[in-house]
Each structure stands twice: as C-alpha cells, then as structure tokens.
Scaffold this motif. Structure first.
Motif, mmCIF file in Angstrom:
data_model
loop_
_atom_site.group_PDB
_atom_site.id
_atom_site.type_symbol
_atom_site.label_atom_id
_atom_site.label_comp_id
_atom_site.label_asym_id
_atom_site.label_seq_id
_atom_site.Cartn_x
_atom_site.Cartn_y
_atom_site.Cartn_z
ATOM 1 N N VAL A 75 0.838 -1.202 0.000
ATOM 2 C CA VAL A 75 0.000 0.000 0.000
ATOM 3 C C VAL A 75 0.877 1.259 0.000
ATOM 4 N N ALA A 76 1.917 1.277 0.845
ATOM 5 C CA ALA A 76 2.808 2.436 0.888
ATOM 6 C C ALA A 76 3.525 2.630 -0.447
ATOM 7 N N GLY A 77 3.944 1.526 -1.058
ATOM 8 C CA GLY A 77 4.587 1.621 -2.366
ATOM 9 C C GLY A 77 3.630 2.124 -3.434
ATOM 10 N N GLY A 78 2.387 1.634 -3.386
ATOM 11 C CA GLY A 78 1.386 2.106 -4.341
ATOM 12 C C GLY A 78 1.090 3.579 -4.175
ATOM 13 N N LEU A 79 0.979 4.022 -2.931
ATOM 14 C CA LEU A 79 0.741 5.447 -2.685
ATOM 15 C C LEU A 79 1.930 6.288 -3.135
ATOM 16 N N ALA A 80 3.134 5.791 -2.922
ATOM 17 C CA ALA A 80 4.318 6.527 -3.363
ATOM 18 C C ALA A 80 4.354 6.622 -4.888
ATOM 19 N N LEU A 81 4.042 5.532 -5.576
ATOM 20 C CA LEU A 81 4.001 5.563 -7.029
ATOM 21 C C LEU A 81 2.915 6.482 -7.545
ATOM 22 N N PHE A 82 1.758 6.431 -6.898
ATOM 23 C CA PHE A 82 0.656 7.304 -7.326
ATOM 24 C C PHE A 82 1.028 8.763 -7.110
ATOM 25 N N GLY A 83 1.685 9.051 -6.022
ATOM 26 C CA GLY A 83 2.108 10.427 -5.755
ATOM 27 C C GLY A 83 3.135 10.911 -6.755
ATOM 28 N N ILE A 84 4.002 10.008 -7.228
ATOM 29 C CA ILE A 84 5.018 10.380 -8.202
ATOM 30 C C ILE A 84 4.381 10.561 -9.582
ATOM 31 N N TRP A 85 3.462 9.678 -9.955
ATOM 32 C CA TRP A 85 2.880 9.710 -11.298
ATOM 33 C C TRP A 85 1.759 10.731 -11.435
ATOM 34 N N ARG A 86 1.290 11.259 -10.350
ATOM 35 C CA ARG A 86 0.170 12.205 -10.396
ATOM 36 C C ARG A 86 0.645 13.529 -11.024
ATOM 37 N N PRO A 87 -0.050 13.992 -12.087
ATOM 38 C CA PRO A 87 0.392 15.232 -12.756
ATOM 39 C C PRO A 87 0.127 16.478 -11.935
#
Length: 87
Positions: A75-87
């Motif tokens: 979950v933490a990794g997914g949130l980190a990826l989403f935060g990075i990929w979010r425009p």
C-alpha cells in the motif's frame, strides 16, 4: 519505530533462510532434531546453524503480523508511485 517492528517480525524468517543457505553452501546437514557437526575454516558452526534453524519456528505465530507488514508495504509503495505519477 515502524521499521524496528518490521525488522523484529521478519528476523526469524531471515535467520532461517540464512541458515539454510549457509548449510547448502558448506555442504552441511542441518535439521531441527539435533545439532550436526559442520566444520568451516576450522570452526564448528553446527550449533549456530541449528539455533538459527530452530528460530524459524517463530515464523508460525508471526505469520499474521508478517502478512500485515507485506500489505502495508504494498500500500505504501502504491501510494508513493501514485504520488510520483500524479500530474
């Protein structure tokens, strides 16, 4: 604090894996029943391998907590990826 909990929970599994890898690399026999002699560079590490192997039994009661740490990491990794990929 959370990292310390994860380290404590995963230590028995890590020790079990290290014992099995060392036994395989050195050609020694290791089991839970008794300590077998294992000479490496003039030292007998059979007792150490046996102790590390027996700590693997602690994995059984710790499995639910280990699963929670895995889920939390995903979950933490997914949130980190989403935060990075979010425009």
């Amino acid at each position: 604090m959370l990292l310390l909990v994860v380290l404590i929970v995963w230590t028995p599994a890590i020790l079990l894996a290290v014992a099995l890898i060392l036994a395989r690399l050195t050609g020694c026999e290791v089991n839970e029943a008794r300590s077998n002699p294992c000479r490496v560079a003039g030292l007998d590490i059979g007792g150490l391998l046996h102790t590390m192997m027996v700590t693997g039994w602690l994995v059984i009661p710790l499995l639910p907590v280990m699963a929670l740490t895995l889920i939390g990491g995903v979950v933490a990794g997914g949130l980190a990826l989403f935060g990075i990929w979010r425009p």
